[in-house]
Design a protein around this motif. Structure first.
Motif, PDB file in Angstrom:
ATOM      1  N   VAL A  58       0.847  -1.088  -0.067  1.00  0.00           N
ATOM      2  CA  VAL A  58       0.197   0.463   0.281  1.00  0.00           C
ATOM      3  C   VAL A  58       0.998   1.603  -0.218  1.00  0.00           C
ATOM      4  O   VAL A  58       0.942   2.229  -0.664  1.00  0.00           O
ATOM      5  N   VAL A  59       1.788   0.650   0.610  1.00  0.00           N
ATOM      6  CA  VAL A  59       2.986   2.339   0.794  1.00  0.00           C
ATOM      7  C   VAL A  59       3.626   2.675  -0.201  1.00  0.00           C
ATOM      8  O   VAL A  59       3.731   3.630  -0.866  1.00  0.00           O
ATOM      9  N   ALA A  60       3.851   1.191  -0.814  1.00  0.00           N
ATOM     10  CA  ALA A  60       4.727   1.791  -2.319  1.00  0.00           C
ATOM     11  C   ALA A  60       3.553   1.975  -3.397  1.00  0.00           C
ATOM     12  O   ALA A  60       4.389   3.081  -4.238  1.00  0.00           O
ATOM     13  N   ALA A  61       2.512   1.948  -3.813  1.00  0.00           N
ATOM     14  CA  ALA A  61       1.845   1.980  -4.666  1.00  0.00           C
ATOM     15  C   ALA A  61       1.366   4.108  -4.250  1.00  0.00           C
ATOM     16  O   ALA A  61       1.599   4.280  -5.362  1.00  0.00           O
ATOM     17  N   LEU A  62       1.556   4.227  -3.409  1.00  0.00           N
ATOM     18  CA  LEU A  62       1.071   5.789  -2.331  1.00  0.00           C
ATOM     19  C   LEU A  62       2.292   6.119  -3.244  1.00  0.00           C
ATOM     20  O   LEU A  62       2.067   7.659  -4.059  1.00  0.00           O
TER      21      LEU A  62
END
Ligand code: SF4
Ligand code: SF4
Lengths: 154, 261
Positions: free
Chosen positions: B129-133
């Motif tokens: 989720v962090v990487a995608a954001l």
């Protein structure tokens, strides 16, 4: 009201070190080189002393552009202040950019005590660039958050 | 009693340690537990599902004093202990680091080499989720990024939970409390909220272990964890791998940049 870009005079704050760039800027004057008057110089003992918060405060206080300048690498009066500063600017610039703060408005340079002409060029280039970018309204708006909110309730 | 609870009882009974910092089951949540009495040891559990990084307590003098203590540590705590040690914030002789493996066996990590090895072998997968954001924000143009952060950070109520939760935010006096000069407005304002995050990230540069405790602590769920995450990744790229510790307290004469005229 928005100032139009044609007669917009950018306000530039320069953070410079005492030993190189300040002396360089002095030389610009004593050599009678003419350059833009938009710059207000703040003198520091060393580039290593220029806290990143001061740059943010300059923008919050209405600066449209900022110059940060000190001794060339290996020329620092305190040996390594500029090396520390360089690292700080590498990291700081990256964070600002990720947050969407306009890093084009901050010009970093090395200007030695002998480079009076370079100082004039740096200032003139910066003024030209900021004039094209226009006033940093975005940031000023955030800085006057409460006033802005008051306006929007009118 | 399981092995962990038995070990804890022994340690406290024998007076080897005065306090064990671990986890207990709270209402629907795993929470930190401070175990001082042998009879409380049965409440101890082992879980890596606690949103708190318990290493944050290791710099609290009022809690630790000069006593010998034990911490039941997951990857998060161990990574922070390693960094705290690099910054001379840990008295190793007063600290016992215990981990529990999947069979419930308790191991003591006695040296920093062992802790480093533990971290290498147990590094959790990066949070998608962090990487995608981060990827999403990286793709935005500057105006969009500014609009995004302005609206997100505008919500911040400056409770400083992100600061309190971080094991490496241990300064006794923080710039946020300095009032001469008043660097940050003491009240909530978009400008100071942004300035606060810039300060937090700058002060964490090269030191953040990516435990994510700051983001989990934020009562408004603001995406502040990605700021430190992004900074950590980029620092490795910009200043080179192996730059452990506080990258801003040192330098390399060959640091590369492309923006100084
Ligand atoms: S925890 Fe969240 S709301 Fe509190 S100060 Fe940090 S960013 Fe702001
Ligand atoms: S992820 Fe957040 S809480 Fe964890 S070390 Fe980094 S800044 Fe501190």
């Amino acid at each position: 009201m928005e100032e139009s870009n044609n007669n917009f005079e950018p306000r530039i704050i320069a953070f410079v070190c005492n030993w190189c760039t300040y002396a360089g800027a002095d030389l610009t004057g004593t050599s009678r080189i003419k350059y833009a008057t938009n710059v207000e110089i703040v003198r520091f003992p060393c580039t290593g002393r220029i806290d990143f918060m001061l740059l943010l405060k300059a923008f919050a206080g209405g600066a449209d552009g900022i110059i940060v300048s000190g001794c060339h690498p290996n020329d620092c009066h305190y040996t390594s202040g500029n090396f520390h500063a360089r690292r700080r600017w590498i990291v700081f610039r990256n964070i600002l950019n990720f947050l969407g703060i306009d890093v084009q408005r901050i010009r970093f340079s090395w200007v030695s005590a002998a480079e009076g002409a370079k100082w004039a060029d740096i200032v003139n280039d910066t003024v030209k660039e900021i004039r094209e970018l226009g006033p940093y309204t975005e940031y000023k708006k955030v800085a006057n958050y409460l006033d802005e909110e008051a306006d929007s309730h009118e | 009693m399981n092995k962990l609870q038995e070990r804890a009882t022994d340690l406290l009974k024998g007076g080897t340690v005065k306090l064990i910092i671990g986890f207990e089951q709270g209402n629907n949540k795993i929470r930190p537990f401070f175990c001082e009495k042998p009879e409380d040891a049965e409440k101890l559990i082992y879980s890596d599902d606690c949103s708190t990084n318990n290493a944050v307590y290791l710099t609290k003098k009022e809690l630790i004093g000069d006593n010998k203590i034990a911490i039941i540590a997951t990857y998060k705590e161990i990574a922070s202990i390693i960094q705290l040690n690099k910054e001379n914030q840990i008295k190793k002789e007063n600290l016992m680091v215990l981990t529990v493996d999947k069979d419930g066996d308790v191991t003591e990590l006695t040296s920093f080499e062992e802790m480093e090895k533990f971290c290498e072998e147990n590094t959790p997968a990066p949070d998608p989720v962090v990487a995608a954001l981060i990827e999403k924000i990286d793709k935005m143009n500057r105006e969009e990024r500014w609009a995004y952060w302005k609206s997100e950070l505008d919500k911040c109520i400056r409770c400083y939970a992100c600061r309190a939760a971080c094991p490496l935010c241990y300064c006794n006096r923080c710039i946020s409390e300095v009032n001469c000069p008043q660097w940050l407005d003491p009240w909530k304002s978009t400008l100071s909220n942004i300035e606060w995050q810039i300060n937090r990230v700058m002060h964490m540069s090269g030191r953040c272990t990516g435990c994510g405790a700051c983001a989990k602590a934020c009562p408004l769920d603001l995406p502040i964890g990605i700021l430190t995450k992004k900074m950590s990744t980029d620092i490795k790229e910009m200043l080179g791998e192996g730059e452990g510790g506080n990258v801003l307290s040192t330098f390399n004469p060959n640091d590369k940049e492309n923006f100084i005229h």
